[in-house]
Design an enzyme around this catalytic site. Sequence first.
Site: not given
Ligand SMILES: Cc1cc2nc3c(=O)[nH]c(=O)nc-3n(C[C@H](O)[C@H](O)[C@H](O)COP(=O)(O)OP(=O)(O)OC[C@H]3O[C@@H](n4cnc5c(N)ncnc54)[C@H](O)[C@@H]3O)c2cc1C
Length: 527
Positions: A375, A454, A504
Amino acid sequence: TSTATASGPGSTLVNLGEFDYIVAGAGAAGLVAADRLSEAGKKVLLIERGPPSTYATGGRLGPAWLNGENLTRFDVPGLFNQIWVDSAGIRCDDIDQMAGCLLGGGTAVNSGLFFKPQSIDWDYNFPAEPYDLITKVLSAVGYTSVTANDSPNKKNRTFAHTPFMYFNGERGGPLATYFETARARSNLHIVLNTTVRRVIRKGGRITGVEVVATSSDGKTGLYSVTPNTGKVLLAAGAFGSPKILFRSGIGPRDQLEVVKASATDGSTMIDSSKWIKLPVGYNLQDHPSTDVVISHPSVKDYDFFAAFNNPIPADRDLYLNSRAGILATAAPGPNTMFWESLVPSDGIPRQFQWTARAEGSINEKGDTLVTASQYIGTGLKSRGRMTINSDLNMAVTTSPHLNDPYDIEAVIQSVQLFVDALSADKSITILHPAPGQSVAEYVNNYPGHRGTNHWIATCKMGTDDGTKGNGTTGSVVDTDTKVYGTDNLFVIDASIFPGQITANPTASIMIAAEKAIENILALKHGY
Ligand SMILES: Cc1cc2nc3c(=O)[nH]c(=O)nc-3n(C[C@H](O)[C@H](O)[C@H](O)COP(=O)(O)OP(=O)(O)OC[C@H]3O[C@@H](n4cnc5c(N)ncnc54)[C@H](O)[C@@H]3O)c2cc1C
């Protein structure tokens, strides 16, 4: 319930209640916000569009062998891979990339790699803070940086970033920590299966959010914020938060025109004279990935996909009885990490993280394969764009996966170093880059998938107020994470990162959310 009386969007909605803070999205950032705001005694509403996930949160999805074990597929680290073959009702169905739409967001479905960020990740990307200033001064007179919890006795002439906590065997992270403490508080109200459609605003003053039920136990109507002091925090992820902004008349004009022309929102969208021009969706970044694939007779790959329905009995029993063995480790076994910093000819250092696992990629199949995924992080200059279409689905329309020539130069340098190191061991067979293929040719005609899930930076933080430009440049949120041009709307998730980080991102997103909440709570005079 009563009916709201404001004109424009929201005028005929059922009033569902009033809160000091409304948090949209229960992922990495949203869970931190719900916990910290409720801890501060605020009346908080957490709205999540998806269903519960881990067993403790009320989720029940999983293979038959977990029945009666108080576990779901989201609890067991070794079942992570199932997201790639069975994700209906779990992944966000309005984004052209993988993202978790369930309680916990990405933290409920990811493979759980969890890193304390190195200081440079903050120093390089974020606007300067007192921490940078003070530690620079201290460093100049001999103070040294430590990781506080690794060196609890080094409390003399040292400095550190705040440490955080995690645990294993079952999915931990914010669902098992922040969410557990948050939901025990009576001043936090949680609504699942409910989508935030848009914020309701008069100019830059947000009065509430319009919500739509996504299943029978969700809510449809209007949640208001406390007059004069209430705030709305978007934590819906790097695609979800921009979508709410676009639907609220905040973003580049071309995107707002798409929403205006849509069958779903067009007739009720806020009037174009009230639109707030901001570069939402520009600056999109991911960790572009480049794999090196090798084979070695000593390696034995494990079929984590088969383990979902038919785990090897000894592995299943070891996990169920003692939370040990291979199923207690994250699929697909990403257990070896290494890092380096390289400087291409533009003079800007690039941070690299490599993750190695016993698994093939780039169509290689076999039992003795290892894939090392590189990465490129801090220093990355490649940028893309995320947009909305007429069905109000979000898409990556300009890929951020290596479109800067100096990023590419650095990636080639890093792959070359690794390939040279591998070549010194004659028992290793290098499969990709292919025999006889130069590293430059391999990287420039890469046959694999560069995405890493990510996604960040679609609502970037900065001191250059984006409302002052034409909606394609500048920043979307200020250093308190407040959306420029508004009084009381904030974005606190992965969207606000200005640039990419080394490792990550989950832990860094949680740390940034912690800092955002600290700043927001400290704001004087209501807003
Ligand atoms: C398959 C996968 C594997 C990954 N592996 C890793 C790892 O091993 N280590 C690591 O550090 N990172 C990893 N990541 C990345 C990490 O999980 C994300 O970067 C992180 O969760 C993002 O955080 P966030 O709070 O920005 O958004 P998210 O965690 O995506 O949370 C957003 C939330 O908002 C909700 N939402 C969306 N739109 C609306 C709306 N209009 N109204 C109400 N709710 C809504 C969604 O349902 C979700 O629950 C991975 C991601 C994926 C998809």
